[in-house]
Structures are given as C-alpha cells and as structure tokens.
Motif scaffolding. Structure first.
Motif, PDB file in Angstrom:
ATOM      1  N   VAL A   5       4.972  -6.138   1.510  1.00 59.64           N
ATOM      2  CA  VAL A   5       5.595  -5.528   0.481  1.00 59.64           C
ATOM      3  C   VAL A   5       6.344  -6.397  -0.563  1.00 59.64           C
ATOM      4  O   VAL A   5       6.993  -7.410  -0.235  1.00 59.64           O
ATOM      5  N   CYS A  10      10.657  -3.426  -4.297  1.00 58.63           N
ATOM      6  CA  CYS A  10      10.911  -2.211  -3.318  1.00 58.63           C
ATOM      7  C   CYS A  10      12.543  -1.866  -3.671  1.00 58.63           C
ATOM      8  O   CYS A  10      13.670  -2.776  -3.932  1.00 58.63           O
ATOM      9  N   GLN A  11      12.883  -0.677  -3.723  1.00 58.46           N
ATOM     10  CA  GLN A  11      14.084  -0.116  -4.093  1.00 58.46           C
ATOM     11  C   GLN A  11      14.883   0.349  -2.680  1.00 58.46           C
ATOM     12  O   GLN A  11      15.818   1.137  -2.795  1.00 58.46           O
ATOM     13  N   GLY A  12      14.011   0.138  -1.671  1.00 56.06           N
ATOM     14  CA  GLY A  12      14.830   0.633  -0.472  1.00 56.06           C
ATOM     15  C   GLY A  12      15.074   2.016  -0.293  1.00 56.06           C
ATOM     16  O   GLY A  12      15.856   2.750   0.056  1.00 56.06           O
ATOM     17  N   TYR A  13      13.950   2.934  -0.814  1.00 56.09           N
ATOM     18  CA  TYR A  13      13.951   4.405  -0.879  1.00 56.09           C
ATOM     19  C   TYR A  13      13.404   4.847   0.526  1.00 56.09           C
ATOM     20  O   TYR A  13      13.634   6.166   0.664  1.00 56.09           O
ATOM     21  N   ALA A  14      13.132   4.046   1.557  1.00 57.80           N
ATOM     22  CA  ALA A  14      12.550   4.438   2.785  1.00 57.80           C
ATOM     23  C   ALA A  14      11.844   5.418   2.924  1.00 57.80           C
ATOM     24  O   ALA A  14      11.393   5.937   4.098  1.00 57.80           O
ATOM     25  N   GLN A  15      10.992   5.782   2.041  1.00 56.85           N
ATOM     26  CA  GLN A  15       9.899   6.837   1.930  1.00 56.85           C
ATOM     27  C   GLN A  15       8.770   6.212   3.028  1.00 56.85           C
ATOM     28  O   GLN A  15       8.509   6.777   3.981  1.00 56.85           O
ATOM     29  N   CYS A  16       8.590   4.910   2.994  1.00 53.03           N
ATOM     30  CA  CYS A  16       7.513   4.092   4.015  1.00 53.03           C
ATOM     31  C   CYS A  16       8.223   4.310   5.604  1.00 53.03           C
ATOM     32  O   CYS A  16       7.280   4.827   6.365  1.00 53.03           O
ATOM     33  N   LEU A  32      14.326  -3.807   4.083  1.00 52.99           N
ATOM     34  CA  LEU A  32      13.215  -3.387   4.569  1.00 52.99           C
ATOM     35  C   LEU A  32      12.530  -4.228   5.548  1.00 52.99           C
ATOM     36  O   LEU A  32      12.358  -5.444   4.822  1.00 52.99           O
ATOM     37  N   CYS A  53       5.141   5.644  -2.029  1.00 54.23           N
ATOM     38  CA  CYS A  53       6.131   4.455  -2.187  1.00 54.23           C
ATOM     39  C   CYS A  53       6.482   4.671  -3.745  1.00 54.23           C
ATOM     40  O   CYS A  53       5.621   4.445  -4.605  1.00 54.23           O
ATOM     41  N   PRO A  54       7.530   4.888  -4.143  1.00 50.49           N
ATOM     42  CA  PRO A  54       7.810   5.386  -5.826  1.00 50.49           C
ATOM     43  C   PRO A  54       7.625   4.054  -6.683  1.00 50.49           C
ATOM     44  O   PRO A  54       7.557   4.527  -7.921  1.00 50.49           O
ATOM     45  N   VAL A  55       7.827   2.839  -6.319  1.00 54.37           N
ATOM     46  CA  VAL A  55       7.548   1.796  -6.916  1.00 54.37           C
ATOM     47  C   VAL A  55       6.140   1.070  -6.648  1.00 54.37           C
ATOM     48  O   VAL A  55       6.091  -0.224  -7.477  1.00 54.37           O
ATOM     49  N   ALA A  57       5.029  -0.673  -4.194  1.00 48.22           N
ATOM     50  CA  ALA A  57       5.580  -2.084  -3.899  1.00 48.22           C
ATOM     51  C   ALA A  57       4.646  -2.629  -2.491  1.00 48.22           C
ATOM     52  O   ALA A  57       4.720  -3.432  -2.078  1.00 48.22           O
ATOM     53  N   ILE A  58       4.042  -1.514  -1.925  1.00 50.36           N
ATOM     54  CA  ILE A  58       3.034  -1.753  -0.744  1.00 50.36           C
ATOM     55  C   ILE A  58       1.695  -2.379  -1.257  1.00 50.36           C
ATOM     56  O   ILE A  58       0.910  -1.540  -1.822  1.00 50.36           O
TER      57      ILE A  58
END
Ligand code: FAD
Ligand code: SF4
Lengths: 80, 463
Positions: A5, A10-16, A32, A53-55, A57-58
């Motif tokens: 990642v 990563c914005q830490g949105y926690a979707q993942c 994360l 992931c909205p950005v 990052a993965i």
C-alpha cells in the motif's frame, strides 16, 4: 498474493479494512497495517479492496492477477 | 539520427540495474513499460528478490506479517537476468562495464544505480558483534530482531530516536516489552521535525511506557562471559541492564563500490541532475548513467535547486520511474524529478505524515487541531514561505499543504481556518538542532544552493 500500500497516498478511509479485514486493519485512528503476503484465499476480497480504495493506493501482484493470461506483458508501450 | 540510436537501444540494447530493491524494481518495470525489449540485468547483493522495507519496523515487529514475507508485488513481468547475492564491486565508465564481486563483468549501454543506504553500525565493532545487538535495515535484520523479541527479552534498549528507532520502541511497547530509548538530541524526531513536534513525540513515548532518555549518549555496551549483551553505559554516568540493543543511528550511502570509477559518488550519495543523470567527478553530467532512490542527491526546483537526498519510499518509486523514462528518451522528452517529498510513519497508534522539507523550516504554526490532543497539522515556514507540513492523525490536511508548498505560498498562512485553536494563531520557532552539529538519522539531507528565492512559481507535472 503479494501486495503493497502506498501509504503516502492512503487517506485512512478504511474501505479496505472493511472489505478484507483479514488482510487490512486500522492501527489507531488513521494508520493502516496490512499483510504484505496475503493468503490466496483472500484474493477475491483483496481485489474488491483494490477496486474500492478511493485513492488507488493498493498495488497487488499483476502476475498473480493476470495468471490466466500468460504472455500478457511485454507489449508495445507507447509513451504516455 | 539520434532517433535511430534510441530505437536500437530500445530494441536490443543492454541495460543494467545495480541495487535490486524498491527503486531498482520500479525502474526495471518502467523500462519495460516504455517499450524496452533489450537485455535487462538486475544486480543485487542481497540474496532475495526485491522486498519492501517499511513493514520491517512495523508489521514484522508486531508479529503481523513476517519479515520474510514482504516481497514487493510486480506490476508486470520484467524478463530480467537476475544476479542476486552478488555485489557490484566496481565500474569502468569508459568501457561501460559493471564489475561484480565474483569476478564477472557485465557490459551496459545504460546503467541505473539504485544501491540505497545501509544501517550505520555501532561504532565499536567488538560491541557491535555481541549477541543481542541489532540494526534494522534488511529482511534478515528484521527476521532476527522479531525472533529475539518473540523470545521475550527483559529489556530492550533502542539507541537513537529517529523514525525507525521510535517505531521499534512503539512495537516493543505494543508487545508489552520494557524498552528504553536513548537519544542524543533533546527529543525524538527532532532532526526531522524540530523541537516543537519533538516534544509531542516525547510525551507520546512516555505516556506509552517508554523509558525515554534524551540529551544522553550511549558510551559503551557490555557483554557477559558468553558474549551476550547485558548492559549499556551512558554519558551521564548511569548504566542500564538490557538483553537486546537496537542500534538506530541512521544510514550510510552505498557508494564505496564506485570509488575510483570517476563517478561523482561519495558519502553524501551520488549527485545527479534533475533528470537523474549522474555527475562525474569533474561535475560533468553523464548521459548513460542514471541514479534513483536513497543513494541519489538531486537538485529540486521547489527548494532553489538545492540538492536533496531523501530516504523516502515514495521518492524511490518516483525517481526510479523518472530515471527509467529518461533513459529511453530524447533530450527534449526528458522529465525532471520534481516529486514533492512525502513521508509516513506509524507509532504508538498515531499516524504521522509529512510533506515538503520540514527540516528546512525555521518556524512552525499549528494550523489545525492541537498538540495536546495529538491530532494536529504543523506548517513549517522558511523566509516567509510554506516549506513543509506534518500531520499527527490529521492526514486529510496534507494535500492542501502540499499545494501550498508547490505554490510557494506565504508563511504564516494568512487564511483563517475552520479548526485553528488559540495556540495555533502564531508561529513558533521550529527549534531544530544546530545543523552544524551532526545529528544521526536524518531522513532528508540538504546540500547546495539556498532556497531563499520565493518569486518562482512552481508548476508540477500532473500526477
Ligand atoms: C525499517 C525501515 C522502515 C522504513 N519506513 C519507512 C516509512 O515508513 N516511510 C517511508 O517513506 N520510508 C520508509 N523507509 C525507507 C524506504 O524503505 C527506503 O526509502 C527505500 O527502501 C529506498 O529504496 P532504494 O531502492 O533506493 O534503496 P534500498 O531499499 O536501500 O535498496 C538498495 C539495494 O541495493 C543493494 N546494494 C547496495 N550496494 C550494492 C552493490 N554494490 N551491489 C549490488 N547491490 C547493492 C542493497 O543491499 C539493497 O538491497 C523505511 C526503511 C527501513 C529500513
Ligand atoms: S481503502 Fe485505500 S485509502 Fe482507505 S485505508 Fe485502505 S488503502 Fe488507505
């Protein structure tokens, strides 16, 4: 399945962490943690996390993802 | 004419990458993406395929993902010849050959150097050899340290409270281990973030049960009769019993193998131009040797073309991609490496991120949140402009300040913000240690021209 990642993005949105809790976990409010070599059993969920992931990052092993299409690499790449 | 040479290079040229880690792998992938069909050789002195290092001081020490399992994912097949477990030992620039430690030589048309840095060892070799004394840079280091922590030592001593040292201390506490941190500076992270933020980091360590000792140096390590470390001695005359010691004193650049080659490589790294082309010792730019990652020093337009060395993951990725692009491009199509420095760290459950070059700042303003809550954004100013920012659990603000840095926006930021507490309304001295006193473990090293000129407008390429 190997993954990384980009934690700058990563914005830490926690979707993942929501979609693949066995692979991704929040550490504190924003941090994360993830398993860089997740079990193949989680492939489906990791793929969902990658997509969600909205950005974006993965990053997951392309070789694994494209296992069904050998020789897909090495194509002519025009400069972008 | 030049076109034809480039076409030949792409079709059946030889490219050698020295340093098979993050920058090396990303560079290689980008070369193939750009249509390079020739032979590609990856030389790495570690026996492993490229792996990721940040998890070594985080996941791996917490027991959530072993150090042996951080191999980097591949974005594509790179179809390379791998020469792993053998170091490059020399470079013949005239003959365009890389010499290997096993006596072999590998010819190249283009060379990418990405040999990174290594952990600075404990200065006393006999003490460094004691069982229980570790550094943390490689996968082997990470695996060995994790094993030792698993065994439940009675006390761990971490020498040096930079990012890596602080993360190790954090992991120890999370495992319930007793840990002492010894730091020569006045607080953890002061070299990178200054004393104002360092004070927050110090509080965070103490609240989490770290025995933090600042303004003190470790003067010696002592072993027992079986050669296991058992105690450390400090400059203030005190001693400490400990059975694990982690030396976390920053890094040294892997450039020794280039000694005598004529390339401009030394202890500060390998200098290159904004397009990642290495300089030779006469200060003339080469056209066939490129550098990327932790080992590189490159001039940055945002910081007055001052030379920056960054020990940052994102820099390695971005610089390698730029280098690879430029290796296969006409001079008019080359791109400068203009990545805005960015860094992250997780410790004591707090997510710390930074952009720009905080260590260049002379002032800091807490623009959002508050230090007491350990959730804030600190903005760094240098000669009236915004030069860096750091967030503690406040990363959503970072992008905004990244734009401010790119726009060379004025400091202190003139706008009223939604979330500014009384303490944040005026800038404070950022309180960095005297730069002439060497501090260990900087994640950014600056050299070169002054970034005083803020009339320039910086317009980065879309990313
Ligand atoms: C424990 C730890 C935690 C980190 N955490 C973070 C973080 O949270 N955020 C962040 O932004 N960055 C972090 N980093 C930094 C990040 O890992 C580096 O910036 C990145 O690895 C740089 O990549 P590189 O390819 O330039 O160099 P390296 O990863 O150092 O790779 C260089 C490779 O070249 C090899 N080599 C050296 N000399 C030779 C030779 N003569 N011949 C052949 N091979 C050679 C080395 O052995 C090594 O494998 C961390 C680093 C460590 C060690
Ligand atoms: S979904 Fe993306 S942004 Fe959100 S925590 Fe996961 S990696 Fe980070």
């Amino acid at each position: 399945m190997r993954l990384v990642v980009d934690l700058n993005r990563c914005q830490g949105y926690a979707q993942c962490a929501f979609l693949a809790p066995d692979v991704f976990a929040m550490h504190g409010d924003e941090g994360l943690l993830y398993d860089p070599q997740a079990e193949d059993a989680y492939r489906e969920r990791v793929a969902q996390a990658v997509a969600a992931c909205p950005v974006q990052a993965i990053l997951v092993d392309e070789l694994d993802m494209a296992a069904a299409a050998p020789g897909a690499g090495g194509g002519e790449a025009s400069d972008g | 004419m030049a076109d034809a040479a480039l076409d030949r290079l792409k079709a059946d040229g030889r490219i050698v990458v020295v340093g098979a880690s993050l920058a090396g792998l990303r560079g290689a992938e980008t070369l193939r993406d750009k249509g390079f069909k020739g032979s590609l050789t990856m030389i790495g002195d570690e026996p492993y395929e490229p792996y990721d290092r940040p998890p070594l001081s985080k996941q791996a020490l917490l027991g959530k993902g072993a150090a042996e399992r951080t191999a980097l994912p591949r974005r594509r097949e790179i179809d390379a010849q791998w020469r792993l477990g053998v170091a490059a030992s020399g470079l013949d620039m005239a003959a365009r050959r890389v010499k290997l430690a096993d006596g072999d030589e590998v010819p190249y048309d283009r060379l990418l150097i990405a040999t990174g840095v290594r952990a600075r060892p404990w200065p006393n070799p006999a003490e460094a050899e004691l069982d229980g004394v570790f550094v943390l840079r490689t996968r082997d280091d990470g695996a060995a340290l994790a094993r030792r922590l698993d065994a439940g030592p009675r006390r761990v001593l971490v020498i040096g409270a930079g990012f890596t040292g602080s993360e190790i201390a954090s992991a120890c506490r999370e495992r319930g281990l007793e840990v002492t941190v010894a730091e020569r500076g006045d607080a953890p992270l002061v070299g990178a973030l200054g004393g104002v933020v360092g004070a927050v980091a110090a509080e965070m360590q103490r609240e989490n049960g770290v025995d933090l000792r600042t303004g003190v140096m470790v003067t010696g390590l002592e072993g027992d009769t079986t050669g296991r470390v058992r105690a450390a001695h400090f400059s203030d005359g005190t001693s400490l019993e400990c059975d694990v010691v982690v030396v976390s004193l920053g890094a040294q650049r892997n450039t020794e193998w280039l000694t005598g080659s004529g390339l401009g490589a030394g202890p500060r790294g390998i200098a290159c131009d904004a397009g990642c082309r290495a300089f030779d010792i006469r200060g003339i730019v080469t056209d066939d040797i490129f550098v990327a990652g932790d080992v590189a020093r490159s001039p940055h337009p945002l910081f007055g073309y001052q030379f920056l060395s960054l020990e940052h993951w994102g820099n390695a990725v971005s610089q390698a991609e730029t280098a690879a692009h430029n290796m296969l491009s006409e001079s008019t199509e080359r791109r400068p490496h203009i990545w805005v420095p960015a860094f992250w760290s997780t410790q004591f459950g707090v997510n710390i991120k930074s952009v720009g070059v905080p260590s260049m700042g002379t002032e800091i303003m807490i623009a959002q949140g508050s230090r007491a809550e350990r959730r804030f954004t600190g903005v760094y100013g240098y000669q009236g402009r915004v030069i860096g920012a750091v967030t503690f659990d406040n990363s959503r603000w970072l992008q905004f300040y990244e734009q401010q840095i790119e726009a060379t926006a004025p400091f202190p930021p003139p706008f009223p913000t939604v979330d500014r507490r009384p303490e944040g309304q005026k800038p404070l001295p950022a309180d960095f240690p005297d730069p002439s006193v060497p501090t260990h473990g900087p994640t950014i090293t600056l050299s070169g021209y002054s970034p005083a000129d803020r009339r320039m407008t910086f317009t980065p390429a879309g990313h």
